[in-house]
Design a protein around this motif. Structure first.
Motif, PDB file in Angstrom:
ATOM      1  N   GLU A 173       3.215 -14.736 -23.996  1.00 46.55           N
ATOM      2  CA  GLU A 173       2.125 -15.015 -23.068  1.00 46.55           C
ATOM      3  C   GLU A 173       1.086 -15.918 -23.720  1.00 46.55           C
ATOM      4  OE1 GLU A 173       0.951 -11.012 -22.387  1.00 46.55           O
ATOM      5  OE2 GLU A 173       2.345 -10.713 -20.723  1.00 46.55           O
ATOM      6  N   SER A 174       0.809 -15.681 -25.008  1.00 50.06           N
ATOM      7  CA  SER A 174      -0.189 -16.469 -25.725  1.00 50.06           C
ATOM      8  C   SER A 174       0.146 -16.467 -27.204  1.00 50.06           C
ATOM      9  CB  SER A 174      -1.591 -15.880 -25.507  1.00 50.06           C
ATOM     10  OG  SER A 174      -2.554 -16.553 -26.305  1.00 50.06           O
ATOM     11  N   LEU A 175       0.107 -17.658 -27.824  1.00 45.09           N
ATOM     12  CA  LEU A 175       0.378 -17.797 -29.243  1.00 45.09           C
ATOM     13  C   LEU A 175      -0.768 -18.556 -29.906  1.00 45.09           C
ATOM     14  CD1 LEU A 175       4.171 -18.762 -29.305  1.00 45.09           C
ATOM     15  CD2 LEU A 175       3.159 -16.516 -29.700  1.00 45.09           C
ATOM     16  N   ARG A 176      -1.214 -18.053 -31.059  1.00 48.05           N
ATOM     17  CA  ARG A 176      -2.271 -18.708 -31.811  1.00 48.05           C
ATOM     18  C   ARG A 176      -1.914 -18.735 -33.293  1.00 48.05           C
ATOM     19  NH1 ARG A 176      -7.252 -19.163 -29.132  1.00 48.05           N
ATOM     20  NH2 ARG A 176      -7.296 -18.157 -27.082  1.00 48.05           N
ATOM     21  N   ILE A 177      -2.313 -19.822 -33.945  1.00 51.24           N
ATOM     22  CA  ILE A 177      -2.206 -19.924 -35.400  1.00 51.24           C
ATOM     23  C   ILE A 177      -3.552 -20.399 -35.916  1.00 51.24           C
ATOM     24  CG2 ILE A 177      -1.129 -21.097 -37.349  1.00 51.24           C
ATOM     25  CD1 ILE A 177       1.438 -21.252 -35.799  1.00 51.24           C
ATOM     26  N   SER A 178      -4.166 -19.594 -36.760  1.00 50.57           N
ATOM     27  CA  SER A 178      -5.472 -19.910 -37.341  1.00 50.57           C
ATOM     28  C   SER A 178      -6.498 -20.277 -36.263  1.00 50.57           C
ATOM     29  CB  SER A 178      -5.328 -21.066 -38.346  1.00 50.57           C
ATOM     30  OG  SER A 178      -6.560 -21.316 -38.990  1.00 50.57           O
ATOM     31  N   GLY A 179      -6.478 -19.547 -35.165  1.00 48.63           N
ATOM     32  CA  GLY A 179      -7.446 -19.775 -34.104  1.00 48.63           C
ATOM     33  C   GLY A 179      -7.085 -20.867 -33.126  1.00 48.63           C
ATOM     34  N   HIS A 180      -6.042 -21.650 -33.426  1.00 47.71           N
ATOM     35  CA  HIS A 180      -5.608 -22.706 -32.523  1.00 47.71           C
ATOM     36  C   HIS A 180      -4.618 -22.133 -31.511  1.00 47.71           C
ATOM     37  CE1 HIS A 180      -7.466 -25.599 -35.247  1.00 47.71           C
ATOM     38  NE2 HIS A 180      -6.773 -25.061 -36.244  1.00 47.71           N
ATOM     39  N   LYS A 181      -4.881 -22.357 -30.234  1.00 46.23           N
ATOM     40  CA  LYS A 181      -4.009 -21.835 -29.196  1.00 46.23           C
ATOM     41  C   LYS A 181      -2.947 -22.856 -28.840  1.00 46.23           C
ATOM     42  CE  LYS A 181      -3.939 -19.773 -24.578  1.00 46.23           C
ATOM     43  NZ  LYS A 181      -4.723 -19.339 -23.404  1.00 46.23           N
ATOM     44  N   ALA A 182      -1.709 -22.387 -28.763  1.00 43.83           N
ATOM     45  CA  ALA A 182      -0.588 -23.266 -28.434  1.00 43.83           C
ATOM     46  C   ALA A 182      -0.350 -23.270 -26.939  1.00 43.83           C
ATOM     47  CB  ALA A 182       0.671 -22.808 -29.161  1.00 43.83           C
ATOM     48  N   ASP A 183      -0.221 -24.459 -26.372  1.00 37.25           N
ATOM     49  CA  ASP A 183       0.154 -24.612 -24.970  1.00 37.25           C
ATOM     50  C   ASP A 183       1.666 -24.814 -24.915  1.00 37.25           C
ATOM     51  OD1 ASP A 183      -2.473 -24.444 -23.977  1.00 37.25           O
ATOM     52  OD2 ASP A 183      -2.822 -26.552 -24.471  1.00 37.25           O
ATOM     53  N   LEU A 184       2.378 -23.746 -24.571  1.00 38.34           N
ATOM     54  CA  LEU A 184       3.833 -23.799 -24.580  1.00 38.34           C
ATOM     55  C   LEU A 184       4.369 -24.334 -23.265  1.00 38.34           C
ATOM     56  CD1 LEU A 184       4.628 -20.350 -26.221  1.00 38.34           C
ATOM     57  CD2 LEU A 184       4.441 -22.577 -27.312  1.00 38.34           C
ATOM     58  N   PRO A 185       5.518 -25.006 -23.303  1.00 37.32           N
ATOM     59  CA  PRO A 185       6.145 -25.460 -22.056  1.00 37.32           C
ATOM     60  C   PRO A 185       6.584 -24.255 -21.236  1.00 37.32           C
ATOM     61  CG  PRO A 185       7.644 -25.735 -23.911  1.00 37.32           C
ATOM     62  CD  PRO A 185       6.309 -25.369 -24.493  1.00 37.32           C
ATOM     63  N   PRO A 186       6.617 -24.376 -19.909  1.00 34.52           N
ATOM     64  CA  PRO A 186       7.025 -23.248 -19.067  1.00 34.52           C
ATOM     65  C   PRO A 186       8.457 -22.827 -19.355  1.00 34.52           C
ATOM     66  CG  PRO A 186       6.954 -25.285 -17.795  1.00 34.52           C
ATOM     67  CD  PRO A 186       6.320 -25.593 -19.119  1.00 34.52           C
ATOM     68  N   GLN A 187       8.700 -21.496 -19.260  1.00 35.88           N
ATOM     69  CA  GLN A 187      10.033 -20.977 -19.507  1.00 35.88           C
ATOM     70  C   GLN A 187      10.937 -21.235 -18.312  1.00 35.88           C
ATOM     71  OE1 GLN A 187      11.005 -19.549 -22.411  1.00 35.88           O
ATOM     72  NE2 GLN A 187       8.978 -19.939 -23.259  1.00 35.88           N
ATOM     73  N   LYS A 188      12.202 -21.545 -18.587  1.00 38.01           N
ATOM     74  CA  LYS A 188      13.159 -21.734 -17.519  1.00 38.01           C
ATOM     75  C   LYS A 188      13.431 -20.410 -16.820  1.00 38.01           C
ATOM     76  CE  LYS A 188      15.584 -25.613 -19.697  1.00 38.01           C
ATOM     77  NZ  LYS A 188      16.909 -26.085 -20.193  1.00 38.01           N
ATOM     78  N   SER A 189      13.624 -20.472 -15.516  1.00 33.89           N
ATOM     79  CA  SER A 189      13.882 -19.245 -14.761  1.00 33.89           C
ATOM     80  C   SER A 189      14.990 -19.484 -13.740  1.00 33.89           C
ATOM     81  CB  SER A 189      12.610 -18.769 -14.055  1.00 33.89           C
ATOM     82  OG  SER A 189      12.090 -19.787 -13.227  1.00 33.89           O
ATOM     83  N   GLY A 190      15.970 -20.305 -14.111  1.00 34.62           N
ATOM     84  CA  GLY A 190      17.073 -20.591 -13.219  1.00 34.62           C
ATOM     85  C   GLY A 190      17.973 -19.388 -13.030  1.00 34.62           C
ATOM     86  N   LEU A 191      18.876 -19.507 -12.057  1.00 39.57           N
ATOM     87  CA  LEU A 191      19.744 -18.388 -11.707  1.00 39.57           C
ATOM     88  C   LEU A 191      20.584 -17.929 -12.876  1.00 39.57           C
ATOM     89  CD1 LEU A 191      20.945 -16.517  -9.566  1.00 39.57           C
ATOM     90  CD2 LEU A 191      22.546 -18.352  -8.971  1.00 39.57           C
ATOM     91  N   PHE A 192      21.076 -18.893 -13.686  1.00 41.86           N
ATOM     92  CA  PHE A 192      21.980 -18.548 -14.775  1.00 41.86           C
ATOM     93  C   PHE A 192      21.309 -18.572 -16.137  1.00 41.86           C
ATOM     94  CE2 PHE A 192      24.598 -20.420 -11.410  1.00 41.86           C
ATOM     95  CZ  PHE A 192      25.479 -19.367 -11.179  1.00 41.86           C
ATOM     96  N   ASP A 193      20.009 -18.776 -16.181  1.00 45.26           N
ATOM     97  CA  ASP A 193      19.315 -18.894 -17.467  1.00 45.26           C
ATOM     98  C   ASP A 193      19.386 -17.609 -18.274  1.00 45.26           C
ATOM     99  OD1 ASP A 193      17.505 -20.462 -19.288  1.00 45.26           O
ATOM    100  OD2 ASP A 193      16.216 -18.729 -18.872  1.00 45.26           O
ATOM    101  N   ARG A 194      19.366 -16.484 -17.611  1.00 46.20           N
ATOM    102  CA  ARG A 194      19.360 -15.215 -18.347  1.00 46.20           C
ATOM    103  C   ARG A 194      20.697 -14.948 -19.036  1.00 46.20           C
ATOM    104  NH1 ARG A 194      21.176 -10.662 -15.170  1.00 46.20           N
ATOM    105  NH2 ARG A 194      21.931 -11.301 -13.108  1.00 46.20           N
TER     106      ARG A 194
END
Length: 230
Positions: A173-194
């Motif tokens: 949901e949220s990732l930080r390193i040394s106070g810097h917040k990472a804006d991650l690309p959206p996760q895939k949610s296709g039918l076969f992704d799981r």
């Protein structure tokens, strides 16, 4: 030492004490025999494997893990060989996980870390298993999750930028390193992704930017490979 292999249980897994004078073939044969006979005793669990008594090559480590997993329901997530930790969920990776002393510089937590739980460490943090949505990890050093990282994670707190976050599967949901917040690309949610195999990923903050990559990236080797003293 008369036996080729002695099995000892510990706080976070099992220790194999190997006879340094025995042929490796005899040692592997005895490991297979002992784990097959104690399959019900160990049960279906994920463990840290510590190996002592003799030096093993990468191929011999692989053979030891296979001897255990093929003859029991035990799954080896990590191997601790003196000061060297090998992640078995990303076999063949570079030497990312090196500590002068694992227990002194790395806090180990048996997962899962559930929704609402917060785990902190004054050094690095190792989670054996998954973290759920709504969980929180915070460490002064690196954060390593062998399974799914689905909650919040903050490494290098408060101002250690040369740290990384590793996850066997990353849906944070949220990732930080040394106070810097990472804006991650959206996760895939296709039918076969799981059904697709999830690739282990590493997040680090380098040269003022975040880098999200796999464990085979040459940059990781340059940054984290331990240099031997001359």
């Amino acid at each position: 030492m008369k036996e080729n292999c002695i099995i000892k249980s510990g706080s976070y897994g099992i220790t194999l004490l190997l006879n340094p004078s025995s042929p490796i073939e005899d040692t592997l044969r005895e490991i297979c025999h002992k784990f097959a006979n104690q399959r019900k005793f160990f049960g279906n669990v994920h463990m840290v494997l510590t190996v002592t008594g003799r030096q093993l090559s990468d191929e011999e480590f692989e053979a030891v893990v296979q001897s255990i997993e093929y003859n029991s329901d035990v799954k080896i997530d990590l191997i601790y060989d003196k000061n060297h930790v090998r992640d078995e969920r990303a076999r063949g990776m570079r030497d990312l996980f090196f500590y002068e002393s694992l227990r002194q510089s790395c806090k180990i937590v048996l997962g899962p870390v559930k929704d609402g739980q917060k785990v902190t460490s004054d050094a690095s943090l190792l989670v054996l298993g998954d973290t759920e949505e709504g969980s929180e990890l915070m460490a002064a050093g690196n954060i390593i999750v062998t399974g799914l990282l689905a909650g919040d994670a903050a490494a290098g707190c408060p101002d250690h930028e040369d740290c990384f976050i590793y996850a066997g599967s990353l849906q944070a949901e949220s990732l930080r390193i040394s106070g810097h917040k990472a804006d991650l690309p959206p996760q895939k949610s296709g039918l076969f992704d799981r059904f697709r195999k999830k690739e282990a990923q590493v997040l680090l903050h380098h040269a003022g930017h975040f880098l999200l990559t796999n464990v085979y990236d040459e940059l990781l080797s340059d940054l984290f490979t331990v240099k031997e003293e001359k």
